[in-house]
Structure formats: C-alpha cells, structure tokens
Write a protein that holds these residues in place. Structure first.
Motif, PDB file in Angstrom:
ATOM      1  N   ASP A  66      -0.411 -10.457  -4.953  1.00  0.00           N
ATOM      2  CA  ASP A  66       0.351  -9.952  -6.091  1.00  0.00           C
ATOM      3  C   ASP A  66       0.492  -8.444  -5.959  1.00  0.00           C
ATOM      4  O   ASP A  66      -0.511  -7.740  -5.839  1.00  0.00           O
ATOM      5  N   VAL A  67       1.716  -7.952  -5.947  1.00  0.00           N
ATOM      6  CA  VAL A  67       1.923  -6.503  -5.880  1.00  0.00           C
ATOM      7  C   VAL A  67       2.622  -5.986  -7.132  1.00  0.00           C
ATOM      8  O   VAL A  67       3.199  -4.894  -7.121  1.00  0.00           O
ATOM      9  N   HIS A  68       2.572  -6.760  -8.219  1.00  0.00           N
ATOM     10  CA  HIS A  68       3.110  -6.243  -9.467  1.00  0.00           C
ATOM     11  C   HIS A  68       2.460  -4.901  -9.781  1.00  0.00           C
ATOM     12  O   HIS A  68       1.238  -4.768  -9.669  1.00  0.00           O
ATOM     13  N   PRO A  69       3.235  -3.896 -10.157  1.00  0.00           N
ATOM     14  CA  PRO A  69       2.626  -2.610 -10.522  1.00  0.00           C
ATOM     15  C   PRO A  69       1.607  -2.787 -11.637  1.00  0.00           C
ATOM     16  O   PRO A  69       1.862  -3.497 -12.626  1.00  0.00           O
ATOM     17  N   ARG A  70       0.469  -2.178 -11.480  1.00  0.00           N
ATOM     18  CA  ARG A  70      -0.617  -2.249 -12.455  1.00  0.00           C
ATOM     19  C   ARG A  70      -0.745  -0.917 -13.191  1.00  0.00           C
ATOM     20  O   ARG A  70      -0.320   0.129 -12.702  1.00  0.00           O
ATOM     21  N   VAL A  71      -1.347  -0.991 -14.353  1.00  0.00           N
ATOM     22  CA  VAL A  71      -1.525   0.215 -15.156  1.00  0.00           C
ATOM     23  C   VAL A  71      -2.277   1.275 -14.357  1.00  0.00           C
ATOM     24  O   VAL A  71      -1.963   2.464 -14.420  1.00  0.00           O
ATOM     25  N   ALA A  72      -3.263   0.848 -13.567  1.00  0.00           N
ATOM     26  CA  ALA A  72      -4.048   1.796 -12.764  1.00  0.00           C
ATOM     27  C   ALA A  72      -3.172   2.581 -11.794  1.00  0.00           C
ATOM     28  O   ALA A  72      -3.548   3.681 -11.371  1.00  0.00           O
ATOM     29  N   ASP A  73      -1.995   2.024 -11.431  1.00  0.00           N
ATOM     30  CA  ASP A  73      -1.122   2.676 -10.455  1.00  0.00           C
ATOM     31  C   ASP A  73      -0.330   3.841 -11.043  1.00  0.00           C
ATOM     32  O   ASP A  73       0.207   4.657 -10.285  1.00  0.00           O
ATOM     33  N   VAL A 270       2.088  -3.409 -15.491  1.00  0.00           N
ATOM     34  CA  VAL A 270       2.857  -2.376 -16.178  1.00  0.00           C
ATOM     35  C   VAL A 270       3.813  -3.012 -17.181  1.00  0.00           C
ATOM     36  O   VAL A 270       4.082  -2.447 -18.241  1.00  0.00           O
ATOM     37  N   GLU A 271       4.334  -4.197 -16.868  1.00  0.00           N
ATOM     38  CA  GLU A 271       5.242  -4.870 -17.789  1.00  0.00           C
ATOM     39  C   GLU A 271       4.554  -5.182 -19.121  1.00  0.00           C
ATOM     40  O   GLU A 271       5.184  -5.120 -20.179  1.00  0.00           O
ATOM     41  N   LEU A 305       7.180   6.288 -13.896  1.00  0.00           N
ATOM     42  CA  LEU A 305       6.616   6.585 -12.585  1.00  0.00           C
ATOM     43  C   LEU A 305       6.724   5.372 -11.669  1.00  0.00           C
ATOM     44  O   LEU A 305       6.467   4.248 -12.091  1.00  0.00           O
ATOM     45  N   PRO A 306       7.080   5.581 -10.408  1.00  0.00           N
ATOM     46  CA  PRO A 306       7.166   4.449  -9.482  1.00  0.00           C
ATOM     47  C   PRO A 306       5.781   3.984  -9.061  1.00  0.00           C
ATOM     48  O   PRO A 306       4.810   4.752  -9.084  1.00  0.00           O
ATOM     49  N   SER A 307       5.683   2.732  -8.692  1.00  0.00           N
ATOM     50  CA  SER A 307       4.423   2.202  -8.178  1.00  0.00           C
ATOM     51  C   SER A 307       4.111   2.858  -6.836  1.00  0.00           C
ATOM     52  O   SER A 307       5.011   3.073  -6.021  1.00  0.00           O
ATOM     53  N   PRO A 308       2.842   3.185  -6.570  1.00  0.00           N
ATOM     54  CA  PRO A 308       2.493   3.747  -5.262  1.00  0.00           C
ATOM     55  C   PRO A 308       2.555   2.717  -4.142  1.00  0.00           C
ATOM     56  O   PRO A 308       2.487   3.066  -2.971  1.00  0.00           O
ATOM     57  N   VAL A 309       2.670   1.434  -4.499  1.00  0.00           N
ATOM     58  CA  VAL A 309       2.743   0.381  -3.487  1.00  0.00           C
ATOM     59  C   VAL A 309       4.188   0.236  -3.005  1.00  0.00           C
ATOM     60  O   VAL A 309       5.113   0.060  -3.803  1.00  0.00           O
ATOM     61  N   LYS A 310       4.390   0.343  -1.701  1.00  0.00           N
ATOM     62  CA  LYS A 310       5.695   0.150  -1.076  1.00  0.00           C
ATOM     63  C   LYS A 310       5.571  -0.984  -0.055  1.00  0.00           C
ATOM     64  O   LYS A 310       4.496  -1.200   0.510  1.00  0.00           O
ATOM     65  N   LEU A 311       6.667  -1.677   0.184  1.00  0.00           N
ATOM     66  CA  LEU A 311       6.634  -2.818   1.089  1.00  0.00           C
ATOM     67  C   LEU A 311       7.639  -2.672   2.225  1.00  0.00           C
ATOM     68  O   LEU A 311       8.730  -2.123   2.048  1.00  0.00           O
ATOM     69  N   ILE A 312       7.238  -3.174   3.382  1.00  0.00           N
ATOM     70  CA  ILE A 312       8.168  -3.470   4.482  1.00  0.00           C
ATOM     71  C   ILE A 312       8.050  -4.966   4.722  1.00  0.00           C
ATOM     72  O   ILE A 312       6.958  -5.475   5.003  1.00  0.00           O
ATOM     73  N   LEU A 313       9.146  -5.685   4.539  1.00  0.00           N
ATOM     74  CA  LEU A 313       9.141  -7.139   4.688  1.00  0.00           C
ATOM     75  C   LEU A 313       9.453  -7.513   6.125  1.00  0.00           C
ATOM     76  O   LEU A 313      10.400  -6.986   6.726  1.00  0.00           O
ATOM     77  N   VAL A 314       8.669  -8.420   6.676  1.00  0.00           N
ATOM     78  CA  VAL A 314       8.947  -8.946   8.015  1.00  0.00           C
ATOM     79  C   VAL A 314       9.043 -10.467   7.931  1.00  0.00           C
ATOM     80  O   VAL A 314       8.401 -11.108   7.096  1.00  0.00           O
ATOM     81  N   GLY A 325       5.749 -10.202  -7.114  1.00  0.00           N
ATOM     82  CA  GLY A 325       5.893  -8.820  -7.575  1.00  0.00           C
ATOM     83  C   GLY A 325       6.687  -7.942  -6.644  1.00  0.00           C
ATOM     84  O   GLY A 325       6.895  -6.765  -6.929  1.00  0.00           O
ATOM     85  N   ALA A 326       7.166  -8.503  -5.525  1.00  0.00           N
ATOM     86  CA  ALA A 326       7.925  -7.691  -4.566  1.00  0.00           C
ATOM     87  C   ALA A 326       9.184  -7.105  -5.197  1.00  0.00           C
ATOM     88  O   ALA A 326       9.641  -6.027  -4.807  1.00  0.00           O
ATOM     89  N   ASP A 327       9.737  -7.791  -6.181  1.00  0.00           N
ATOM     90  CA  ASP A 327      10.943  -7.293  -6.844  1.00  0.00           C
ATOM     91  C   ASP A 327      10.656  -6.142  -7.800  1.00  0.00           C
ATOM     92  O   ASP A 327      11.582  -5.526  -8.324  1.00  0.00           O
TER      93      ASP A 327
END
Length: 549
Positions: A66-73, A270-271, A305-314, A325-327
């Motif tokens: 799960d990579v949904h942005p979290r409050v901690a982020d 965050v939602e 604020l944007p989430s600090p988690v970024k993705l590269i999909l392969v 949460g990728a979206d």
C-alpha cells in the motif's frame, strides 16, 4: 519532512520478469546518479523467483502492499505544545515565536487534553465587551505569579483556579474605599503600586489577591495582616499598566482550550485526514503516535504537500495491476512490454514500452543506451526474467532482440541460457509446492478490462500436465470462489507445458463461453490450446475480442 524516496515496483502478482526487472532497473538508476531509489515488490515471490534470487545471493525486495499517502508523510514531527496549567500569555508567546496558529494542549506524558486556536484566544481577550465581562479573569495565584514573573509574599490555595474580578487601585484611599463598597472582596484581584493606604485597606477587606507592581516594597505589618486575613500577596517588577494586561492573560490554558478536537494517527491515510478537516470547524487536527502522544499538527495546508513516495512502474502500466494507492502518488516512469492500459498522469513522464519478450529485455536495452554493462548478478537477473517470460525463447512473444540479448546477458552472467532456463522452470514447475490453490492461481494472476467487464487470468508453467489433472477439481473450486470474490466476468488458469509447447485453459465465464471461446473443449470448462504459450500475446487478445473488449 520525510525524505523523498523512489520505488521501482512491478505488478501485484509479481513473476520473475517483474521482480528481476525492478531490481536491475533500480540498480541502473543508482549507477546513473539517482539517489534514494530502491527496488520493491507488490506481492509475494513465486518459487521460480525465489530460486533466481537465491542463485545470485540477493534478498527479496521490500514488500509494498500500500502506497497511499499517510499523515506521517506530510507533517513535520516537531510539534510545539503547551501544558494544561500554563498561562495564556505563555501560549501567545509560543504562537508568536513559532509562527503557528494551533497549539496542542498536553498533559505530562504528551497526550492531548485540548487544542488552543490562536483566533479563538485573540477574539476572547482582544475584542471589546461590556465592562463586567472585561473585568473577569479566570486565574490561580500560581498562574498570576508565572505570568507576571512575580514573587509570592503570602499565599493561600495558590493552585486553585477561580473566577475573579480585576481592579486597579490607582486612586486616593477615600475614593478607593467608596469604589469597593458593596463588592465581594473574595472575588477581587487588586493591582496597586506603593500606595500603602490602598494596600492596607485591601488586606483589611480580605481581597483574594493583592498585586504590588514595580517591585516596590510591602511592609511587614501589611504582610502580617494579609496572612491573618488569608490574602495572597504577590510582587512583580512590571508596572501597573503591564501588570493589568498580563493578569488578564494569566488564565490557564486548560480554561481556553477546545476539548472537542479532531485527532488522527500517523498511519492514517491522507484522504481520511482530508475528510475530517473538511467537516471540522477548527483549522487543523492533532496527529497522534502509537502511544497516543501528540506527534504533529496537521492543517489544510498540509494537504497540498505531495507524498514523498514516488513510483517507477515496471512490467505493467495499468493501475488495476499496480500496488494499492499508486494513483495517489507521483509515477515518474513506466518501463514495460505490455499493451497500453488505462494510464493517466498529471504531467509528462518517461514511458518506455517496447514490443519485445520481457521487461528485462527492455531494461537490458536501457543499460546499453546508458553505455553500461550489468554486473554479473544483475545480468543473471535480467537473463532469468527474459527466459521466464519467453519460455526459454520459445514463446511467440520472443523477438530477435530477445535472442541476441540472451546471448549477451549469458556472457556477462557466465551462464548458458538454455541450461539456466531449464533450471528456472524446474524450480517452479511443481504445482503441489504452492501453499494453497488460491496461491497457485494468483502466483501470476492479472486482471484485464474487457469493455465494461473484468477478466482475470492466472498462468503456471509445468513440465507435464499429469500433476494438473490430479489437482484440477480443487483448482476449479477455487477459481469459482475467486470469480465471485473479485466480481469477474471470466476467470481462468492457463497451464503451460514448456516441454510440449502448449497449454490447457481451465476457465469459467458466461453460458456462451464454450461456444464463443473457439478452442477445443476436452471436458466441461477445460480447453486445449495447442501452440499457445503466451497469455499476453496469444490468449488475452483472443479473449478480449470474444468478450467485445
């Protein structure tokens, strides 16, 4: 704020190509200067992939479910707090010093007792009201001393918070006497300077608190009288004007704080925070850690604020296959070899998609474009993903580029592609090695959109169909259960014999499926697919056409 980190990750049911391409591409990014990047996986490893990683001595990538942005982020975990018993003056100083609008009110363990909002505090003490209300103060002797930096010369019930009335004795003693007539002295806080007559009359009346300003002396006689009449006397260096102002700000924070505040956990999405703030009357929420202590304050500006988690999909480009949460986070790149799906981004990204046999093949070409050779362990991973997805170069998805890359990677890895490929499939071919029928079906399971319907197809490779026939009934029961659970119009398992070069397809769809599917039926719901090795290139295009996709 949390540091930005980039994860290279494949689809939710990762196969060898998905895992190996993620690891190898993350390594390429590191070698070309990208920081804070690592490979990850969105699901459990299959046995073939475990064999590959063990053969090169590499650990499994980090599991991301799960990579949904979290409050901690999105919050800064250095909250400015104020204690329950602190005077409001101290809170206002904190507001100014740290340029904040909200102050968590906490107990000794840091747990929240309330929320102090600058706007509310300012309105209460700065907006003019009638004289009676403006005179009222809610204080204790202790908070008065704390707020006025005062010395307590005599004190009684110093920690008791009371509703009192504030007066200034800046008049002749006769006038003062007339002003005090008919007033309750035990509700009175009297501020005066070195007017001894006023001081004496105050202690004789038995006022609750006498504040002497300017650091001026108080006679022993008056102090003795004060102790006899239980008058608290304090001395402050502030002059009368400032002492009057500060006395109004000596109210303990607990009397001003909001008790009905919004709270969230560091791990909440965050939602969830967004929904709570949208319906809250206050401009922010308290963020609590696992012990219930205040870890941060979140306001509506944090939501920007944007989430600090970024993705590269392969190895995929459809959000239905991506980690949950990728979206909701930034996708920086896509490296793939599949059809284009329902993929949208807010800004341009690097999108590498080539019609060749594996994502590992695509990554290998990117190494070449960068002028780099994969290290032996990375070359082994790339070779494994290539051989797995092309069924040891037998699949119709295999191209001349894949065959040439297999030779190149084999040389760098010090491995014979044919022999290594055989070892790969032998390591993952036993169906009884899966912990459950669900695990068997979903080890390499992908969902596709077919018009307004959903299709889910799993695939396993075997060296003989004998074992499949022994497990067929159990597999079929689990397929039916998963079809209902996932609300699929069609579900199936493609069982591929890599020795004979063909497949069996066990599938459940609508009543028209046996007539529309176009493959010979060996028995109910089981179809023979001679020469079919590729789910992507041979089976799925046919099914999507049949189902109107």
């Amino acid at each position: 704020m949390p540091q930005e980190r980039v994860y290279v990750v494949g689809h939710r049911n990762p196969d060898t190509d998905s895992i190996c391409s993620a690891i190898a591409y993350a390594r390429l990014q590191q070698r070309t200067g990208t920081e804070n990047i690592e490979a990850a996986r969105a699901g459990n490893l299959n046995r073939q992939t475990e064999f590959v990683l063990k053969s090169v001595g590499l650990p499994a990538p980090r599991l991301l479910t799960d990579v949904h942005p979290r409050v901690a982020d999105i919050v800064r975990r250095e909250p400015v707090t104020v204690s329950l018993g602190a005077p409001l003056a101290e809170a206002l100083e904190l507001f100014h010093q740290h340029r904040v609008r909200l102050l968590p009110v906490v107990d000794e363990s840091g747990r929240p007792e309330g929320l102090l909002v600058l706007k509310n505090a300012a309105e209460r003490f700065l907006i003019p009201r009638n004289e009676t209300v403006m005179r009222q103060v809610t204080v204790s002797v202790d908070t008065l001393c704390r707020c006025l930096s005062a010395e307590q010369l005599s004190g009684f019930d110093s920690d008791r918070v009371e509703e009192l009335d504030l007066y200034v004795g800046a008049m002749a003693s006769a006038t003062f006497h007339d002003k005090m007539a008919g007033r309750d002295p035990r509700r009175m806080v009297l501020i005066t300077g070195d007017r001894e007559n006023v001081q004496r009359e105050a202690v004789e009346l038995g006022v609750r608190v006498l504040i002497v300003t300017g650091g001026l002396p108080v006679s022993n006689e008056i102090l003795d009288q004060a102790r006899e009449n239980r008058v608290s006397v304090i001395s402050t260096h502030f002059d009368t004007a400032n002492a009057s102002w500060l006395s109004r700000l000596a109210v303990p924070v607990e009397k001003v704080a909001i008790r009905d505040f919004v709270a969230v956990q560091l791990g909440d999405r965050v939602e969830e925070l967004r929904l709570k703030l949208m319906h809250a009357k206050d401009p922010g929420a308290l963020v609590l850690d696992s012990n219930g202590a205040v870890a941060a304050v979140a306001t509506k500006s944090n939501l920007l604020l944007p989430s600090p988690v970024k993705l590269i999909l392969v190895d995929h480009n459809e959000l239905s296959q991506a980690v949950s949460g990728a979206d909701k986070v930034d996708i920086l790149e896509v490296v793939d070899h599949h059809r284009l799906g329902n993929f949208h981004t807010d800004r341009p990204i690097r999108f590498v998609n080539q019609p060749i046999g594996s994502t590992c093949s695509v990554v290998a070409t990117l190494y070449r474009q960068a002028g780099l050779e994969p290290e032996p362990d990375q070359a082994t991973l790339l070779l494994a993903g290539l051989l797995s997805d092309t069924v040891i170069l037998k699949s119709p998805t295999c191209t001349a580029i894949d065959r040439e890359l297999a030779v190149w990677l084999g040389q760098l890895a010090g491995r014979d592609p044919q022999q290594f490929g055989t070892e790969l499939f032998q390591a993952g071919s036993s169906l009884t090695g899966y912990r459950s029928m669900s695990a068997l079906i979903q080890a390499d399971f992908k969902e596709f959109g077919a018009g307004d319907q959903k299709v889910g197809i799993g695939q396993v490779e075997v060296v003989s169909f004998d074992e499949f026939y022994q497990l067929k009934d159990d597999i079929e029961s689990e397929l039916l259960r998963l079809k209902e659970e996932k609300h699929l119009a069609l579900i199936g398992l493609l069982v591929t014999d890599i020795v004979e070069g063909g497949s069996l397809f066990l599938a459940h769809g609508g009543q028209e499926l046996p007539y529309a599917i176009g493959y010979p039926s060996l028995e109910p719901n089981l179809y023979e697919l001679k020469g079919v090795l590729s789910r992507k290139k041979q089976l799925m295009p046919h099914l999507l056409k049949v189902m109107g996709g």
